[in-house]
Design an enzyme around this catalytic site. Structure first.
Site, PDB file in Angstrom:
ATOM      1  N   ARG A  42     -89.634 -35.354   5.589  1.00  0.00           N
ATOM      2  CA  ARG A  42     -89.780 -33.924   5.250  1.00  0.00           C
ATOM      3  C   ARG A  42     -89.388 -33.627   3.799  1.00  0.00           C
ATOM      4  O   ARG A  42     -89.946 -32.732   3.169  1.00  0.00           O
ATOM      5  CB  ARG A  42     -88.913 -33.107   6.229  1.00  0.00           C
ATOM      6  CG  ARG A  42     -89.032 -31.597   6.082  1.00  0.00           C
ATOM      7  CD  ARG A  42     -88.257 -30.906   7.191  1.00  0.00           C
ATOM      8  NE  ARG A  42     -87.941 -29.527   6.884  1.00  0.00           N
ATOM      9  CZ  ARG A  42     -88.713 -28.475   7.220  1.00  0.00           C
ATOM     10  NH1 ARG A  42     -89.836 -28.674   7.859  1.00  0.00           N
ATOM     11  NH2 ARG A  42     -88.347 -27.250   6.925  1.00  0.00           N
ATOM     12  N   ILE A  68     -92.347 -23.605   3.837  1.00  0.00           N
ATOM     13  CA  ILE A  68     -92.475 -24.648   4.862  1.00  0.00           C
ATOM     14  C   ILE A  68     -91.631 -24.130   6.026  1.00  0.00           C
ATOM     15  O   ILE A  68     -90.502 -23.658   5.831  1.00  0.00           O
ATOM     16  CB  ILE A  68     -91.980 -26.028   4.344  1.00  0.00           C
ATOM     17  CG1 ILE A  68     -92.061 -27.112   5.434  1.00  0.00           C
ATOM     18  CG2 ILE A  68     -90.578 -25.983   3.780  1.00  0.00           C
ATOM     19  CD1 ILE A  68     -91.746 -28.526   4.915  1.00  0.00           C
ATOM     20  N   SER A  69     -92.183 -24.186   7.251  1.00  0.00           N
ATOM     21  CA  SER A  69     -91.510 -23.575   8.392  1.00  0.00           C
ATOM     22  C   SER A  69     -90.262 -24.359   8.811  1.00  0.00           C
ATOM     23  O   SER A  69     -90.119 -25.549   8.508  1.00  0.00           O
ATOM     24  CB  SER A  69     -92.477 -23.482   9.576  1.00  0.00           C
ATOM     25  OG  SER A  69     -93.666 -22.838   9.180  1.00  0.00           O
ATOM     26  N   GLN A  70     -89.400 -23.669   9.548  1.00  0.00           N
ATOM     27  CA  GLN A  70     -88.200 -24.284  10.121  1.00  0.00           C
ATOM     28  C   GLN A  70     -88.618 -25.480  11.006  1.00  0.00           C
ATOM     29  O   GLN A  70     -89.573 -25.356  11.780  1.00  0.00           O
ATOM     30  CB  GLN A  70     -87.496 -23.222  10.967  1.00  0.00           C
ATOM     31  CG  GLN A  70     -86.240 -23.666  11.654  1.00  0.00           C
ATOM     32  CD  GLN A  70     -85.789 -22.631  12.694  1.00  0.00           C
ATOM     33  OE1 GLN A  70     -86.514 -21.686  13.005  1.00  0.00           O
ATOM     34  NE2 GLN A  70     -84.621 -22.823  13.234  1.00  0.00           N
TER      35      GLN A  70
END
Ligand code: SAM
Length: 221
Positions: A42, A68-70
């Site tokens: 990530r 960028i999402s959780q």
């Protein structure tokens, strides 16, 4: 977000802790899903100056006003697609490319569409560096789907729509699953739609917070 304490980080360890503490501990235990999150770096999908926070339990800015999402939300949305490995899937809202990389480990072929060509080309570069050859990145209005590659067994939308875009429903295969955030008057709901022939079932999963979907079936200014 933690402060950077040292110059070097053990990203593999941080990633493992993310999988254990943020994903598995919240009830997602599918081994294929967890393996995908263990294997995608990530930190390569976030801006260099934020890498120290790449495995935090939060969304992060990726530039151009986007995020960028959780990790947990990416895991939850992915798990709801119930991928077995031989599907063709569509993602609307490539952003950093992280969700697409996760999907690439769980499905046969991934088509991902990003409105902003700067994000699309950056995501494509990272995905290429990682050798994820089963992901196809396109620049365009994903609210229209990608008709030439349809039908899709899974569709995931990473931006909040005023309502389910009709083209996405049309491009969902029979038995296929569509997961997306939908705006209500006050907040957004994550919804799962499943196609049964000409009918669709709808399930509300939880409340979420996403950037708005743009384009023809997105938010009107
Ligand atoms: N899935 C992404 C990731 O893993 O980094 C996060 C996506 S971010 C929350 C939402 C993205 O949707 C933004 O990059 C935004 O530009 C994109 N977007 C918004 N409307 C879109 C549209 N109509 N078509 C394609 N992309 C769109």
């Amino acid at each position: 977000m933690k402060e950077p304490a040292a110059k070097s980080f053990d990203f593999a360890l941080e990633r493992h802790l993310m999988v254990e503490e943020q994903i598995a501990r919240r009830g997602l235990h599918n081994p294929r899903l967890l393996a995908a999150f263990e294997s995608v770096p990530r930190h390569l999908f976030v801006p260099e100056e934020l890498r120290y926070a790449a495995y935090d339990d939060s969304a992060l800015p990726i530039g151009f006003g986007q995020t960028i999402s959780q990790p947990y939300i990416v895991a939850l949305m992915t798990s709801l697609l119930e991928l077995q490995g031989d599907e063709r899937v569509l993602e609307v809202g490539t952003g950093s490319g992280y969700q697409a990389a996760i999907l690439a480990h769980l499905a046969r072929e991934v088509f991902t569409i990003e409105f902003d060509n700067r994000l699309a080309s950056r995501a494509e570069e990272v995905l290429r560096t990682l050798g994820l050859a089963n992901v196809h990145v396109f620049t365009g209005d994903g609210s229209l789907g990608w008709p030439v590659a349809a039908p899709f067994m899974g569709i995931v939308v990473s931006a909040a729509a005023p309502q389910v875009p009709k083209p996405l429903m049309e491009q969902l295969a029979d038995g296929g699953r569509l997961i997306l955030p939908v705006n209500t008057l006050r907040h957004q709901l994550l919804e799962l739609w499943i196609r049964h022939g000409e009918h669709f079932s709808r399930q509300v999963i939880t409340s979420v917070k996403f950037v708005p979907l743009r384009g023809e079936y997105g938010r009107k200014k």
